[in-house]
Motif scaffolding. Structure first.
Motif, mmCIF file in Angstrom:
data_model
loop_
_atom_site.group_PDB
_atom_site.id
_atom_site.type_symbol
_atom_site.label_atom_id
_atom_site.label_comp_id
_atom_site.label_asym_id
_atom_site.label_seq_id
_atom_site.Cartn_x
_atom_site.Cartn_y
_atom_site.Cartn_z
ATOM 1 N N LEU A 7 0.946 -0.997 0.258
ATOM 2 C CA LEU A 7 -0.106 0.127 0.382
ATOM 3 C C LEU A 7 1.531 1.391 -0.073
ATOM 4 C CD1 LEU A 7 -3.017 -0.748 2.109
ATOM 5 C CD2 LEU A 7 -2.737 -1.685 -0.411
ATOM 6 N N ALA A 8 2.084 1.583 0.794
ATOM 7 C CA ALA A 8 3.433 2.492 1.129
ATOM 8 C C ALA A 8 3.337 2.456 -0.159
ATOM 9 C CB ALA A 8 4.210 2.008 1.560
ATOM 10 N N SER A 9 3.503 1.755 -1.152
ATOM 11 C CA SER A 9 3.924 1.229 -2.965
ATOM 12 C C SER A 9 3.690 2.200 -3.280
ATOM 13 C CB SER A 9 4.093 0.294 -3.108
ATOM 14 O OG SER A 9 5.662 -0.601 -2.247
ATOM 15 N N ILE A 10 1.376 1.718 -3.770
ATOM 16 C CA ILE A 10 1.099 2.528 -4.077
ATOM 17 C C ILE A 10 1.005 4.463 -4.191
ATOM 18 C CG2 ILE A 10 -1.465 2.682 -4.243
ATOM 19 C CD1 ILE A 10 -1.600 -0.402 -3.896
ATOM 20 N N LEU A 11 0.890 4.779 -2.954
ATOM 21 C CA LEU A 11 0.934 6.120 -2.954
ATOM 22 C C LEU A 11 2.379 6.310 -3.298
ATOM 23 C CD1 LEU A 11 -0.824 6.175 0.638
ATOM 24 C CD2 LEU A 11 -1.457 7.275 -1.300
ATOM 25 N N ARG A 12 3.504 5.995 -3.198
ATOM 26 C CA ARG A 12 4.987 6.460 -3.611
ATOM 27 C C ARG A 12 4.681 6.763 -4.614
ATOM 28 N NH1 ARG A 12 7.593 1.905 -0.248
ATOM 29 N NH2 ARG A 12 7.967 3.168 1.976
ATOM 30 N N ASP A 13 3.835 5.713 -5.379
ATOM 31 C CA ASP A 13 3.793 5.843 -6.477
ATOM 32 C C ASP A 13 3.124 7.112 -7.095
ATOM 33 O OD1 ASP A 13 5.137 4.003 -7.396
ATOM 34 O OD2 ASP A 13 3.381 2.230 -8.082
ATOM 35 N N GLY A 41 -1.780 8.342 4.382
ATOM 36 C CA GLY A 41 -0.779 7.197 5.060
ATOM 37 C C GLY A 41 -1.223 6.241 4.776
ATOM 38 N N VAL A 42 -0.327 4.880 4.968
ATOM 39 C CA VAL A 42 -1.225 4.053 5.025
ATOM 40 C C VAL A 42 -0.762 3.210 6.951
ATOM 41 C CG1 VAL A 42 -0.671 3.024 2.691
ATOM 42 C CG2 VAL A 42 1.446 2.810 4.108
ATOM 43 N N HIS A 43 -1.650 1.893 6.624
ATOM 44 C CA HIS A 43 -1.558 1.377 8.140
ATOM 45 C C HIS A 43 -2.236 0.044 8.043
ATOM 46 C CE1 HIS A 43 -5.582 2.126 8.918
ATOM 47 N NE2 HIS A 43 -5.725 2.882 8.016
ATOM 48 N N ASP A 82 -10.324 1.590 3.169
ATOM 49 C CA ASP A 82 -10.087 0.221 3.518
ATOM 50 C C ASP A 82 -9.075 0.183 1.942
ATOM 51 O OD1 ASP A 82 -11.462 0.152 1.539
ATOM 52 O OD2 ASP A 82 -13.326 -0.591 2.080
ATOM 53 N N GLU A 83 -8.312 -1.278 1.762
ATOM 54 C CA GLU A 83 -7.623 -2.394 1.090
ATOM 55 C C GLU A 83 -8.248 -1.840 -0.264
ATOM 56 O OE1 GLU A 83 -6.757 -5.999 2.786
ATOM 57 O OE2 GLU A 83 -4.361 -4.656 3.501
ATOM 58 N N ASP A 84 -9.702 -1.844 -0.268
ATOM 59 C CA ASP A 84 -10.635 -2.010 -2.225
ATOM 60 C C ASP A 84 -10.377 -0.327 -2.205
ATOM 61 O OD1 ASP A 84 -11.493 -4.214 -2.054
ATOM 62 O OD2 ASP A 84 -13.348 -3.633 -0.951
ATOM 63 N N VAL A 85 -10.701 0.846 -1.900
ATOM 64 C CA VAL A 85 -10.139 2.045 -1.968
ATOM 65 C C VAL A 85 -9.064 2.367 -2.694
ATOM 66 C CG1 VAL A 85 -10.207 4.430 -1.514
ATOM 67 C CG2 VAL A 85 -12.188 3.542 -0.518
ATOM 68 N N MET A 86 -7.714 1.778 -1.605
ATOM 69 C CA MET A 86 -6.318 1.618 -1.617
ATOM 70 C C MET A 86 -6.240 0.837 -2.990
ATOM 71 S SD MET A 86 -5.102 3.856 0.362
ATOM 72 C CE MET A 86 -3.354 2.998 0.226
ATOM 73 N N ALA A 87 -6.728 -0.541 -3.354
ATOM 74 C CA ALA A 87 -6.487 -0.850 -4.542
ATOM 75 C C ALA A 87 -7.152 -0.541 -5.799
ATOM 76 C CB ALA A 87 -7.252 -2.146 -4.579
ATOM 77 N N ASP A 88 -8.120 0.826 -5.699
ATOM 78 C CA ASP A 88 -8.629 1.508 -6.688
ATOM 79 C C ASP A 88 -8.151 2.655 -7.683
ATOM 80 O OD1 ASP A 88 -10.838 2.647 -8.439
ATOM 81 O OD2 ASP A 88 -12.324 1.534 -7.554
ATOM 82 N N ASP A 89 -8.012 2.550 -8.419
ATOM 83 C CA ASP A 89 -7.401 4.217 -8.869
ATOM 84 C C ASP A 89 -8.392 4.998 -9.035
ATOM 85 O OD1 ASP A 89 -5.053 2.408 -9.658
ATOM 86 O OD2 ASP A 89 -5.242 2.352 -11.069
ATOM 87 N N VAL A 95 -10.101 10.678 -3.541
ATOM 88 C CA VAL A 95 -9.678 10.530 -2.126
ATOM 89 C C VAL A 95 -8.446 12.016 -2.353
ATOM 90 C CG1 VAL A 95 -8.913 10.511 0.056
ATOM 91 C CG2 VAL A 95 -11.343 9.386 -1.060
ATOM 92 N N MET A 96 -7.384 11.004 -3.029
ATOM 93 C CA MET A 96 -6.414 11.864 -2.535
ATOM 94 C C MET A 96 -6.245 13.382 -3.200
ATOM 95 S SD MET A 96 -3.083 11.835 -2.704
ATOM 96 C CE MET A 96 -2.033 9.996 -2.722
ATOM 97 N N ALA A 97 -6.485 13.909 -4.793
ATOM 98 C CA ALA A 97 -7.790 15.140 -4.865
ATOM 99 C C ALA A 97 -8.073 15.988 -4.021
ATOM 100 C CB ALA A 97 -8.252 15.283 -5.932
ATOM 101 N N LEU A 98 -8.669 14.977 -3.301
ATOM 102 C CA LEU A 98 -9.021 16.423 -1.593
ATOM 103 C C LEU A 98 -8.832 16.139 -0.783
ATOM 104 C CD1 LEU A 98 -13.120 14.099 -1.603
ATOM 105 C CD2 LEU A 98 -12.577 16.416 -2.482
ATOM 106 N N ALA A 99 -7.057 15.423 -0.346
ATOM 107 C CA ALA A 99 -6.501 15.671 0.474
ATOM 108 C C ALA A 99 -5.394 17.156 0.030
ATOM 109 C CB ALA A 99 -5.498 14.677 0.488
ATOM 110 N N LEU A 100 -4.757 16.530 -0.856
ATOM 111 C CA LEU A 100 -3.802 17.516 -1.854
ATOM 112 C C LEU A 100 -4.511 18.910 -2.100
ATOM 113 C CD1 LEU A 100 -3.274 15.197 -5.153
ATOM 114 C CD2 LEU A 100 -1.183 16.218 -3.556
ATOM 115 N N ASN A 101 -6.117 18.766 -2.430
ATOM 116 C CA ASN A 101 -6.064 20.545 -2.381
ATOM 117 C C ASN A 101 -6.682 21.061 -1.330
ATOM 118 O OD1 ASN A 101 -9.308 21.612 -1.494
ATOM 119 N ND2 ASN A 101 -9.246 22.124 -3.795
ATOM 120 N N PHE A 102 -6.549 19.977 -0.265
ATOM 121 C CA PHE A 102 -6.561 20.789 1.028
ATOM 122 C C PHE A 102 -5.015 21.149 1.937
ATOM 123 C CE2 PHE A 102 -5.763 20.349 5.989
ATOM 124 C CZ PHE A 102 -6.704 21.324 6.412
#
Length: 109
Positions: A7-13, A41-43, A82-89, A95-102
């Motif tokens: 999951l960390a690798s996905i976010l790194r990419d 982050g990942v947990h 959850d892991e399903d969201v992390m695996a779904d581009d 969610v990443m766009a909302l986080a980056l916006n903030f």
């Protein structure tokens, strides 16, 4: 609590082309910081995103996102995915766009 390196690798990419991204082990997981501000982050079992209070409702409308409540109390402006969201581009990207916006609206630390 350990985190999933996959999951960390996905976010790194996802963040590879962004400047000023650093990693920091926090809360038993791994956080990604943008200009010194926590972004995501990942947990074990999923990820978290700092979307801010204005984006919180929109983030929770994404299937698989829920309020962040590590301490037993919801943390405003933070969502857990959850892991399903992390695996779904698509959903992870939303969610990443909302986080980056903030987070890009915050002053660098």
């Amino acid at each position: 609590m350990a985190y999933d390196e996959g999951l960390a690798s996905i976010l790194r990419d996802d963040l590879a082309e962004r400047e000023n991204v650093t990693e920091k082990k926090m809360f038993g997981g791994l956080c990604f910081m943008l200009d010194g501000n926590m972004l995501c982050g990942v947990h074990k079992g999923g990820g978290m995103f700092r979307v801010g209070k204005d984006n919180h409702t929109a983030a929770l409308a994404i299937e698989g996102a829920s309020p962040m409540a590590f301490t037993g109390r919801p943390m405003g402006g933070m969502v857990d995915v959850d892991e399903d969201v992390m695996a779904d581009d698509t959903r992870r990207g939303q969610v990443m766009a909302l986080a980056l916006n903030f987070v890009t609206s915050l002053p660098a630390k």
